[in-house]
Write an enzyme that holds these catalytic residues in place. Sequence first.
Site, PDB file in Angstrom:
ATOM      1  N   CYS A  31      -3.772   3.936  -2.991  1.00 53.43           N
ATOM      2  CA  CYS A  31      -3.050   2.672  -2.855  1.00 53.43           C
ATOM      3  C   CYS A  31      -2.380   2.587  -1.476  1.00 53.43           C
ATOM      4  O   CYS A  31      -1.451   3.338  -1.193  1.00 53.43           O
ATOM      5  CB  CYS A  31      -2.022   2.589  -3.989  1.00 53.43           C
ATOM      6  SG  CYS A  31      -0.736   1.376  -3.771  1.00 53.43           S
ATOM      7  N   CYS A  34       1.328   1.877  -1.486  1.00 48.27           N
ATOM      8  CA  CYS A  34       2.045   3.069  -1.971  1.00 48.27           C
ATOM      9  C   CYS A  34       2.273   4.042  -0.818  1.00 48.27           C
ATOM     10  O   CYS A  34       3.357   4.607  -0.674  1.00 48.27           O
ATOM     11  CB  CYS A  34       1.244   3.774  -3.066  1.00 48.27           C
ATOM     12  SG  CYS A  34       0.972   2.791  -4.552  1.00 48.27           S
TER      13      CYS A  34
END
Length: 136
Positions: A31, A34
């Site tokens: 991600c 993230c």
Amino acid sequence: MSSTVELTKENFDQTVTDNEFVLIDFWAAWCGPCRQFAPVYEKAAEDNPDLVFGKVDTEAQPELAAAFGIQSIPTLMIVRDQVAIFAQPGALPEAALTDVIGQARKLDMDEVRKQIAEQQAASGSTEASEASGTAE
């Protein structure tokens, strides 16, 4: 050394039970947002050594992600006195994260528990009156 704790289904309950204030970052290695949020979260952990900063790798811990209904990552959750008081998807900028932590610190947890009890009582009485309304 990291100032965050890797949370797993084995240590999650114990961590939340043993600590009055836990921030949880639900994330995954693939991600992009993230990965962008990780250094911001790490810095906040260093700036707030009295708080527990946990990370849940949603790929390695799908049960935890499912248990909390995590739909998108990153998602930040804050648990105080075993009550989830904040949950929001998206990578927060440093200033916003600092603000959220400050607001969470100021919350009167007795008031929060009172509001939860009132909501539960209200939803319980609503269901009871709806049930009696349909029986007529």
